[in-house]
Design an enzyme around this catalytic site. Structure first.
Site, PDB file in Angstrom:
ATOM      1  N   ASP A 118      57.308 -39.647  38.337  1.00  0.00           N
ATOM      2  CA  ASP A 118      56.711 -38.322  38.555  1.00  0.00           C
ATOM      3  C   ASP A 118      55.480 -38.464  39.446  1.00  0.00           C
ATOM      4  OD1 ASP A 118      56.892 -35.460  36.689  1.00  0.00           O
ATOM      5  OD2 ASP A 118      55.165 -35.759  37.999  1.00  0.00           O
ATOM      6  N   THR A 160      69.490 -24.538  39.495  1.00  0.00           N
ATOM      7  CA  THR A 160      69.106 -23.275  38.868  1.00  0.00           C
ATOM      8  C   THR A 160      70.109 -22.170  39.187  1.00  0.00           C
ATOM      9  OG1 THR A 160      67.481 -21.481  39.104  1.00  0.00           O
ATOM     10  CG2 THR A 160      67.572 -23.033  40.902  1.00  0.00           C
ATOM     11  N   ASP A 161      70.187 -21.181  38.309  1.00  0.00           N
ATOM     12  CA  ASP A 161      71.054 -20.027  38.593  1.00  0.00           C
ATOM     13  C   ASP A 161      70.521 -19.209  39.769  1.00  0.00           C
ATOM     14  OD1 ASP A 161      68.840 -18.899  37.343  1.00  0.00           O
ATOM     15  OD2 ASP A 161      69.975 -17.781  35.834  1.00  0.00           O
ATOM     16  N   GLU A 162      69.258 -19.463  40.162  1.00  0.00           N
ATOM     17  CA  GLU A 162      68.669 -18.662  41.251  1.00  0.00           C
ATOM     18  C   GLU A 162      69.368 -18.919  42.584  1.00  0.00           C
ATOM     19  OE1 GLU A 162      64.414 -18.232  41.196  1.00  0.00           O
ATOM     20  OE2 GLU A 162      64.336 -18.724  39.068  1.00  0.00           O
ATOM     21  N   TYR A 173      61.912 -20.841  47.212  1.00  0.00           N
ATOM     22  CA  TYR A 173      62.258 -21.769  46.119  1.00  0.00           C
ATOM     23  C   TYR A 173      63.771 -21.866  45.954  1.00  0.00           C
ATOM     24  CZ  TYR A 173      63.437 -23.097  41.321  1.00  0.00           C
ATOM     25  OH  TYR A 173      64.029 -23.675  40.226  1.00  0.00           O
ATOM     26  N   LYS A 200      66.434 -25.026  46.596  1.00  0.00           N
ATOM     27  CA  LYS A 200      67.306 -25.581  45.553  1.00  0.00           C
ATOM     28  C   LYS A 200      68.777 -25.508  45.988  1.00  0.00           C
ATOM     29  CE  LYS A 200      66.268 -26.826  41.917  1.00  0.00           C
ATOM     30  NZ  LYS A 200      65.881 -28.198  41.450  1.00  0.00           N
ATOM     31  N   ASN A 253      61.975  -8.169  31.480  1.00  0.00           N
ATOM     32  CA  ASN A 253      60.640  -8.754  31.328  1.00  0.00           C
ATOM     33  C   ASN A 253      59.784  -7.931  30.356  1.00  0.00           C
ATOM     34  OD1 ASN A 253      61.373 -10.689  33.169  1.00  0.00           O
ATOM     35  ND2 ASN A 253      60.517  -9.589  34.923  1.00  0.00           N
ATOM     36  N   ASP A 282      54.924  -5.596  42.904  1.00  0.00           N
ATOM     37  CA  ASP A 282      56.113  -6.417  42.677  1.00  0.00           C
ATOM     38  C   ASP A 282      56.088  -7.686  43.536  1.00  0.00           C
ATOM     39  OD1 ASP A 282      58.449  -7.054  41.464  1.00  0.00           O
ATOM     40  OD2 ASP A 282      59.619  -5.399  42.296  1.00  0.00           O
TER      41      ASP A 282
HETATM   42  P1  NAD Z   1      57.876 -28.126  36.424  1.00  0.00           P
HETATM   43  O1  NAD Z   1      57.220 -27.503  37.612  1.00  0.00           O
HETATM   44  O2  NAD Z   1      57.323 -27.848  35.056  1.00  0.00           O
HETATM   45  O3  NAD Z   1      57.900 -29.708  36.600  1.00  0.00           O
HETATM   46  C1  NAD Z   1      58.200 -30.336  37.813  1.00  0.00           C
HETATM   47  C2  NAD Z   1      57.788 -31.793  37.697  1.00  0.00           C
HETATM   48  O4  NAD Z   1      58.154 -32.448  38.928  1.00  0.00           O
HETATM   49  C3  NAD Z   1      56.287 -32.017  37.521  1.00  0.00           C
HETATM   50  O5  NAD Z   1      56.057 -32.996  36.532  1.00  0.00           O
HETATM   51  C4  NAD Z   1      55.821 -32.508  38.890  1.00  0.00           C
HETATM   52  O6  NAD Z   1      54.694 -33.370  38.826  1.00  0.00           O
HETATM   53  C5  NAD Z   1      57.065 -33.248  39.368  1.00  0.00           C
HETATM   54  N1  NAD Z   1      57.129 -33.356  40.835  1.00  0.00           N
HETATM   55  C6  NAD Z   1      56.932 -32.353  41.739  1.00  0.00           C
HETATM   56  N2  NAD Z   1      57.053 -32.845  42.991  1.00  0.00           N
HETATM   57  C7  NAD Z   1      57.369 -34.177  42.868  1.00  0.00           C
HETATM   58  C8  NAD Z   1      57.642 -35.204  43.809  1.00  0.00           C
HETATM   59  N3  NAD Z   1      57.604 -34.958  45.114  1.00  0.00           N
HETATM   60  N4  NAD Z   1      57.931 -36.428  43.329  1.00  0.00           N
HETATM   61  C9  NAD Z   1      57.962 -36.688  42.000  1.00  0.00           C
HETATM   62  N5  NAD Z   1      57.689 -35.748  41.073  1.00  0.00           N
HETATM   63  C10 NAD Z   1      57.405 -34.496  41.498  1.00  0.00           C
HETATM   64  O7  NAD Z   1      59.402 -27.691  36.516  1.00  0.00           O
HETATM   65  P2  NAD Z   1      60.463 -27.391  35.362  1.00  0.00           P
HETATM   66  O8  NAD Z   1      60.360 -25.964  34.980  1.00  0.00           O
HETATM   67  O9  NAD Z   1      60.376 -28.438  34.329  1.00  0.00           O
HETATM   68  O10 NAD Z   1      61.813 -27.542  36.182  1.00  0.00           O
HETATM   69  C11 NAD Z   1      62.449 -28.811  36.308  1.00  0.00           C
HETATM   70  C12 NAD Z   1      63.704 -28.660  37.140  1.00  0.00           C
HETATM   71  O11 NAD Z   1      64.575 -27.706  36.544  1.00  0.00           O
HETATM   72  C13 NAD Z   1      63.434 -28.140  38.548  1.00  0.00           C
HETATM   73  O12 NAD Z   1      64.273 -28.832  39.441  1.00  0.00           O
HETATM   74  C14 NAD Z   1      63.812 -26.665  38.482  1.00  0.00           C
HETATM   75  O13 NAD Z   1      64.270 -26.225  39.746  1.00  0.00           O
HETATM   76  C15 NAD Z   1      64.919 -26.686  37.454  1.00  0.00           C
HETATM   77  N6  NAD Z   1      65.105 -25.465  36.658  1.00  0.00           N
HETATM   78  C16 NAD Z   1      64.055 -24.899  36.004  1.00  0.00           C
HETATM   79  C17 NAD Z   1      64.265 -23.768  35.211  1.00  0.00           C
HETATM   80  C18 NAD Z   1      63.137 -23.139  34.421  1.00  0.00           C
HETATM   81  O14 NAD Z   1      63.352 -22.100  33.789  1.00  0.00           O
HETATM   82  N7  NAD Z   1      61.951 -23.715  34.381  1.00  0.00           N
HETATM   83  C19 NAD Z   1      65.545 -23.221  35.105  1.00  0.00           C
HETATM   84  C20 NAD Z   1      66.606 -23.838  35.802  1.00  0.00           C
HETATM   85  C21 NAD Z   1      66.356 -24.958  36.565  1.00  0.00           C
HETATM   86  P1  TYD Z   2      59.083 -16.716  36.223  1.00  0.00           P
HETATM   87  O1  TYD Z   2      58.675 -17.229  34.888  1.00  0.00           O
HETATM   88  O2  TYD Z   2      58.194 -16.950  37.391  1.00  0.00           O
HETATM   89  O3  TYD Z   2      60.567 -17.254  36.490  1.00  0.00           O
HETATM   90  P2  TYD Z   2      61.622 -16.849  37.674  1.00  0.00           P
HETATM   91  O4  TYD Z   2      60.948 -16.062  38.703  1.00  0.00           O
HETATM   92  O5  TYD Z   2      62.019 -18.194  38.170  1.00  0.00           O
HETATM   93  O6  TYD Z   2      62.714 -16.122  36.973  1.00  0.00           O
HETATM   94  O7  TYD Z   2      59.276 -15.151  36.105  1.00  0.00           O
HETATM   95  C1  TYD Z   2      60.203 -14.590  35.177  1.00  0.00           C
HETATM   96  C2  TYD Z   2      60.222 -13.094  35.401  1.00  0.00           C
HETATM   97  O8  TYD Z   2      58.930 -12.554  35.054  1.00  0.00           O
HETATM   98  C3  TYD Z   2      60.448 -12.706  36.856  1.00  0.00           C
HETATM   99  O9  TYD Z   2      61.246 -11.535  36.899  1.00  0.00           O
HETATM  100  C4  TYD Z   2      59.055 -12.394  37.378  1.00  0.00           C
HETATM  101  C5  TYD Z   2      58.346 -11.866  36.159  1.00  0.00           C
HETATM  102  N1  TYD Z   2      56.878 -12.114  36.103  1.00  0.00           N
HETATM  103  C6  TYD Z   2      55.998 -11.058  35.869  1.00  0.00           C
HETATM  104  O10 TYD Z   2      56.403  -9.893  35.719  1.00  0.00           O
HETATM  105  N2  TYD Z   2      54.653 -11.332  35.837  1.00  0.00           N
HETATM  106  C7  TYD Z   2      54.146 -12.589  36.012  1.00  0.00           C
HETATM  107  O11 TYD Z   2      52.900 -12.775  35.989  1.00  0.00           O
HETATM  108  C8  TYD Z   2      55.077 -13.675  36.222  1.00  0.00           C
HETATM  109  C9  TYD Z   2      54.577 -15.076  36.423  1.00  0.00           C
HETATM  110  C10 TYD Z   2      56.433 -13.386  36.249  1.00  0.00           C
END
Ligand code: NAD
Ligand code: TYD
Length: 340
Positions: A33, A125-127, A153, A157, A252, A275
């Protein structure tokens, strides 16, 4: 088996490391990391005590560093969580997302080709599918839904996903991809919706809801995502994509109200703000494939998962107070202005 887990100091990666240490104590785990703003060594405090766990600081986009790590460690499996993960930050600063999410993924896969690997798993991600309309609850993302991204983003991905599949087809690299819906749970960085709202509510601060708050996300408790990845890396088929989701769609506004109620706070804290540009309306996952092929189903109901999550934030104030007292303040002011 030896696994390199990249991005393991982040939200899902740290949860995955704890899940794996518990489920597979016979395996060896190396967390790689960069410790960006989103990476937190304190999230790995307990893992550090385990003899089969090691932390290495480095950047997945740094080819020399990644090659020397692979040469020394000869991992069997790589699970790539490392990413810039926040949509709002990608709108403010897209370039970093290309470097880590696309170039970094390419470097990791080149290392896998060079040193050999049993499985490379890309956490996606589903995004990547874009969004669904709010008035068509019958529609869901399947693995064959065309990629149609909205934010820098999600575009980064999706690019990484295409590169991963190309390395499978061209070089025969044994890869899998999971595309998961929104996660929630412990160690979630406070810039994301659920932890941000919990922490603001605890401080009686305004809760900034984008637009009309009607946007829908399919929330999955993080441990259920970890169990899905565990099944895919050990039993999934090479070259396949697996959707992972909770069938737990909530707007939300509904999520924010649930949090306020659980904390005994007033809905007057809800403040509608401008928004997000390009804001996706609805995400919803069809998880038939992973259920049929690997028997996976989510285990945690939203009522239980959100209660556990809120309890975790109440019990672990030190973890998030340290984060919000630092550089996070600058980001918060830039995003939400001075009135919050
Ligand atoms: P996060 O932002 O909490 O963590 C990302 C981690 O990656 C951090 O520890 C950061 O230090 C590390 N990192 C960033 N750039 C780096 C680099 N260049 N080299 C090495 N390490 C690096 O993210 P998360 O929410 O835990 O998401 C993890 C993965 O899951 C991501 O790939 C994200 O796209 C995917 N994902 C997240 C969600 C969600 O809801 N959070 C849902 C679906 C998929
Ligand atoms: P987020 O947690 O950023 O995840 P993602 O955009 O990857 O789905 O946001 C979840 C939802 O919440 C998204 O529709 C944006 C909304 N949101 C707010 O309304 N206010 C906020 O301050 C944030 C961070 C997100």
């Amino acid at each position: 088996m030896k696994l390199i887990i990249t991005g393991g100091a982040g939200f899902i990666g740290s949860n995955f490391i704890y899940y794996e240490l518990k489920q597979h104590p016979e395996d060896e785990f190396i967390c790689l990391d960069k410790l960006t703003y989103a990476g937190n060594l304190s999230s790995l405090k307990d893992a550090m005590q385990q003899p089969n766990f090691k932390f290495v600081k480095g950047d997945i986009a740094d080819r020399d560093f990644v090659y020397s790590l692979f040469e020394g460690e000869k991992p069997d499996v790589v699970v790539n969580f490392a990413a810039e993960s926040h949509v709002d930050r990608s709108i403010l600063e897209p370039e970093l997302f290309l470097k880590t999410n696309v170039i970094g993924t390419g470097v990791l896969m080149d290392a896998c080709r060079k040193y050999g690997i049993k499985r490379y798993h890309q956490v996606s991600t589903d995004e990547v599918y874009g969004d669904l309309p709010l008035d068509r609850p019958d529609l869901f993302f399947t693995e064959t839904t065309p990629l149609h991204t909205s934010s820098p983003y999600s575009a980064s991905k999706a690019s990484a996903d295409l590169l991963v599949l190309a390395y499978h087809r061209t070089y025969g690299l044994p890869v899998t991809i999971s595309r998961c819906s929104n996660n929630y749970g412990p160690y979630h960085f406070p810039e994301k919706l659920i932890p941000l709202m919990i922490i603001n509510a605890l401080h009686d601060k305004a809760l900034p809801v984008y637009g009309d708050g009607a946007n829908v996300r399919d929330w999955l408790y993080v441990e259920d995502h970890c169990s899905a990845i565990d099944l895919i890396i050990r039993h999934g088929r090479d070259g396949e994509v697996y959707n992972v989701g909770g069938h737990n769609e909530k707007s939300n506004l509904v999520v924010v109200k649930i949090i306020l109620k659980a904390l005994g706070k007033s809905e007057d804290l809800i403040t509608f703000v401008k928004d997000r540009p390009g804001h996706d309306r609805r995400y919803a996952i069809d998880q038939t494939k992973i259920h049929n092929e690997l028997g996976w189903l989510p285990q945690t109901k939203f009522e239980d998962g959100i209660a556990k999550t809120i309890e975790w934030y109440l019990d672990n104030k030190d973890w998030w107070q340290e984060i919000i007292s630092g550089e996070y303040q600058n980001y918060y002011k830039k995003m939400y202005g001075n009135k919050f």
